[in-house]
Enzyme design. Structure first.
Site, PDB file in Angstrom:
ATOM      1  N   GLY A 185       0.829  -1.185   0.028  1.00 43.19           N
ATOM      2  CA  GLY A 185       0.047   0.001   0.079  1.00 43.19           C
ATOM      3  C   GLY A 185       0.928   1.394  -0.080  1.00 43.19           C
ATOM      4  O   GLY A 185       2.166   1.220   0.071  1.00 43.19           O
ATOM      5  N   TYR A 186       0.065   2.408  -0.075  1.00 38.29           N
ATOM      6  CA  TYR A 186       0.876   3.752  -0.010  1.00 38.29           C
ATOM      7  C   TYR A 186       1.857   3.722   1.037  1.00 38.29           C
ATOM      8  O   TYR A 186       2.998   4.001   0.603  1.00 38.29           O
ATOM      9  CB  TYR A 186      -0.122   4.921   0.011  1.00 38.29           C
ATOM     10  CG  TYR A 186       0.348   6.136  -0.036  1.00 38.29           C
ATOM     11  CD1 TYR A 186       1.446   6.441  -0.798  1.00 38.29           C
ATOM     12  CD2 TYR A 186      -0.374   7.123   0.980  1.00 38.29           C
ATOM     13  CE1 TYR A 186       1.860   7.908  -0.591  1.00 38.29           C
ATOM     14  CE2 TYR A 186       0.259   8.605   0.788  1.00 38.29           C
ATOM     15  CZ  TYR A 186       1.294   8.540  -0.003  1.00 38.29           C
ATOM     16  OH  TYR A 186       1.818   9.999   0.003  1.00 38.29           O
ATOM     17  N   ASP A 245       0.052  -9.262   1.873  1.00 38.25           N
ATOM     18  CA  ASP A 245      -0.888  -8.258   1.283  1.00 38.25           C
ATOM     19  C   ASP A 245      -1.818  -9.119   0.520  1.00 38.25           C
ATOM     20  O   ASP A 245      -1.495  -9.916  -0.320  1.00 38.25           O
ATOM     21  CB  ASP A 245      -0.387  -7.200   0.326  1.00 38.25           C
ATOM     22  CG  ASP A 245      -0.931  -5.713   0.196  1.00 38.25           C
ATOM     23  OD1 ASP A 245      -2.089  -5.924  -0.133  1.00 38.25           O
ATOM     24  OD2 ASP A 245      -0.381  -4.801   0.697  1.00 38.25           O
ATOM     25  N   ASN A 246      -3.158  -8.529   0.570  1.00 39.45           N
ATOM     26  CA  ASN A 246      -4.115  -9.254  -0.469  1.00 39.45           C
ATOM     27  C   ASN A 246      -4.253  -8.733  -1.886  1.00 39.45           C
ATOM     28  O   ASN A 246      -4.961  -9.041  -2.531  1.00 39.45           O
ATOM     29  CB  ASN A 246      -5.368  -9.435   0.279  1.00 39.45           C
ATOM     30  CG  ASN A 246      -6.250  -8.023   0.528  1.00 39.45           C
ATOM     31  OD1 ASN A 246      -5.724  -7.222   0.146  1.00 39.45           O
ATOM     32  ND2 ASN A 246      -7.258  -8.409   1.521  1.00 39.45           N
ATOM     33  N   SER A 289      -4.662   6.232  13.209  1.00 40.13           N
ATOM     34  CA  SER A 289      -4.863   7.327  12.669  1.00 40.13           C
ATOM     35  C   SER A 289      -5.464   8.645  13.498  1.00 40.13           C
ATOM     36  O   SER A 289      -6.047   8.281  14.464  1.00 40.13           O
ATOM     37  CB  SER A 289      -6.270   7.136  11.705  1.00 40.13           C
ATOM     38  OG  SER A 289      -6.871   8.264  11.059  1.00 40.13           O
ATOM     39  N   TYR A 339     -14.577   4.098  10.192  1.00 36.22           N
ATOM     40  CA  TYR A 339     -13.214   3.781  10.062  1.00 36.22           C
ATOM     41  C   TYR A 339     -12.392   4.233  11.166  1.00 36.22           C
ATOM     42  O   TYR A 339     -11.735   3.510  11.808  1.00 36.22           O
ATOM     43  CB  TYR A 339     -12.817   4.579   8.882  1.00 36.22           C
ATOM     44  CG  TYR A 339     -11.238   4.675   8.638  1.00 36.22           C
ATOM     45  CD1 TYR A 339     -10.544   3.711   8.402  1.00 36.22           C
ATOM     46  CD2 TYR A 339     -10.545   5.853   8.952  1.00 36.22           C
ATOM     47  CE1 TYR A 339      -9.033   3.796   8.293  1.00 36.22           C
ATOM     48  CE2 TYR A 339      -9.299   6.066   8.998  1.00 36.22           C
ATOM     49  CZ  TYR A 339      -8.547   5.139   8.835  1.00 36.22           C
ATOM     50  OH  TYR A 339      -7.027   4.941   8.815  1.00 36.22           O
ATOM     51  N   LYS A 357     -10.230   1.974  14.335  1.00 36.62           N
ATOM     52  CA  LYS A 357      -8.860   2.488  14.540  1.00 36.62           C
ATOM     53  C   LYS A 357      -9.122   2.531  16.217  1.00 36.62           C
ATOM     54  O   LYS A 357      -7.736   1.943  16.925  1.00 36.62           O
ATOM     55  CB  LYS A 357      -8.199   3.533  14.102  1.00 36.62           C
ATOM     56  CG  LYS A 357      -8.167   3.496  12.700  1.00 36.62           C
ATOM     57  CD  LYS A 357      -6.922   2.508  12.234  1.00 36.62           C
ATOM     58  CE  LYS A 357      -6.655   2.512  10.800  1.00 36.62           C
ATOM     59  NZ  LYS A 357      -5.739   1.514  10.396  1.00 36.62           N
ATOM     60  N   PRO A 376     -20.681  18.414   6.218  1.00 32.51           N
ATOM     61  CA  PRO A 376     -20.917  18.039   7.640  1.00 32.51           C
ATOM     62  C   PRO A 376     -19.808  17.177   8.301  1.00 32.51           C
ATOM     63  O   PRO A 376     -19.237  16.274   8.175  1.00 32.51           O
ATOM     64  CB  PRO A 376     -22.258  17.015   7.413  1.00 32.51           C
ATOM     65  CG  PRO A 376     -22.946  17.435   6.273  1.00 32.51           C
ATOM     66  CD  PRO A 376     -21.713  17.606   5.238  1.00 32.51           C
ATOM     67  N   GLY A 377     -19.531  17.831   9.420  1.00 33.38           N
ATOM     68  CA  GLY A 377     -18.607  17.235  10.296  1.00 33.38           C
ATOM     69  C   GLY A 377     -17.005  17.828  10.210  1.00 33.38           C
ATOM     70  O   GLY A 377     -16.298  17.584  11.126  1.00 33.38           O
TER      71      GLY A 377
END
Length: 360
Positions: free
Chosen positions: A10-11, A31-32, A124, A148, A152, A292-293
């Site tokens: 990933g990144y 990794d998948n 995160s 999400y 975490k 929103p948020g």
């Protein structure tokens, strides 16, 4: 030292793999490839000149995860693997809870079974939620506002319980702010699937001509120019933070959380202007309603990482944008041009037997 890197294609994972290999660590990637591309493994090997032992395995398959630990003497795990799109998590929360939380539980069960008790966890800044108190410190109340972020937070709580049950564990919880940039070679970078969720890959796709314009959500915040301010950190600085955390957990026992950011914020318009300087392109944009948020300002207090991990970000906004543009301009479609390339003997991918659970 042998480091298992989950989500290593990933990144952030791929950049961390490069830095690990540069410092002489032996790595194994799990990794998948549902949220990543096999070509990243080739590029890691190309940059470092070192082989990358890679397993195409999903963390939800406990049998296959055990096979990796059975076949390799692993000393420490850096755990990136997981679904990561905030908006998608709102639409399919159960997928996020199953993949991120269950996958981590399985990983920890297998680690415990094989006596591997050193873990760096990719958390995160979303665990803090919509706090208006800045700079954000690690003891700020955790109130994530989306599935999400809640995954975490829940994983952090699980890992605290794991340590409480067995003080031989040593765990670092790394709370990222806004990773951007790419490796200076231009060979690895952020390759989002579909429409980018984050600001910088969207700006760079506008610059390359893949998107017509950037939507800026609100210009009436109480900030320098009315647009939202965030803490952006170069992905290589972030990757190096994982190495410093790895050194910390190798030397001590316990569990602790660390903010990884720059300690200052840049507005959306400042990021647009910096990217225009780096790319020599005009970034068309339009102002739309606030989301929103969203909050006005969010950036980290990074003193704990500096004092405890001997780490701080060193790359500024111009380097972040220059490296992003180099990656985007040299790879306009990300890794897709070489998607069919053969991994080959330099970067073997091991396909364990059995069904691979989908994660996207």
């Amino acid at each position: 030292m042998v480091v298992l890197v989950t989500g290593g294609a990933g990144y952030i994972g791929s950049h961390t793999c490069v830095e690990l290999l540069k410092e002489g660590y032996e790595i194994i990637v799990l990794d998948n490839f549902k949220n990543s591309n096999r070509e990243a493994i080739n590029r890691i090997a190309e940059i470092t000149g070192k082989k990358v032992k890679t397993y195409n395995i999903d963390l939800l398959d406990k049998v296959q995860v055990k096979e990796i630990f059975e076949a390799n003497k692993i000393d420490v795990v850096i755990h990136f693997a997981g679904l990561k799109a905030v908006g998608e998590s709102v639409s399919v929360p159960l997928r996020y809870y199953e993949n991120n939380i269950t996958g981590t539980v399985i990983l920890c069960e297998v680690m415990q079974q094989y006596g591997v008790k050193n873990l760096v966890f990719s958390s995160s800044a979303t665990v803090y939620g919509a706090t208006n108190k800045v700079p954000i410190m690690e003891d700020t109340r955790l109130e994530p506002t989306n599935p999400y972020g809640r995954t975490k937070h829940m994983i952090e709580e699980i890992l605290h319980d794991v340590y409480a049950s067995d003080p031989e564990w040593s765990i670092a919880l790394l709370r990222y702010f806004n990773p951007i940039g790419a490796h200076q070679s231009g060979r690895i970078g952020e390759d989002p699937h579909g429409i980018p969720n984050n600001l910088m890959p969207f700006i760079s796709q506008v610059a390359i001509g893949k998107r017509n314009k950037l939507n800026i959500f609100g210009n009436d915040y109480s900030t320098r120019d009315g647009t939202g301010v965030r803490d952006y950190i170069h992905v290589v600085d972030l990757a190096i933070g994982h190495l410093r955390a790895l050194e910390k957990i190798h030397a001590t026992k316990g569990i602790d959380a660390y903010n990884l950011g720059t300690g200052r914020g840049y507005s959306v318009l400042e990021m647009v202007e910096a990217f225009e300087r780096a790319s020599n392109k005009t970034i068309p944009y339009r102002i739309t309603a606030r989301r929103p948020g969203d909050i006005a300002t969010c950036f980290a207090n990074v003193s704990k990482a500096k004092e405890s991990l001997n780490w701080q970000a060193t790359r500024g906004i111009d380097v972040m944008c220059e490296d992003t543009w180099r990656w985007q301009s040299e790879n306009p479609n990300g890794y897709k041009e070489k998607h069919k390339s053969t991994i080959g003997s330099d970067s073997p991918v091991h396909h364990a037997a059995g069904f691979l659970m989908p994660t996207k």
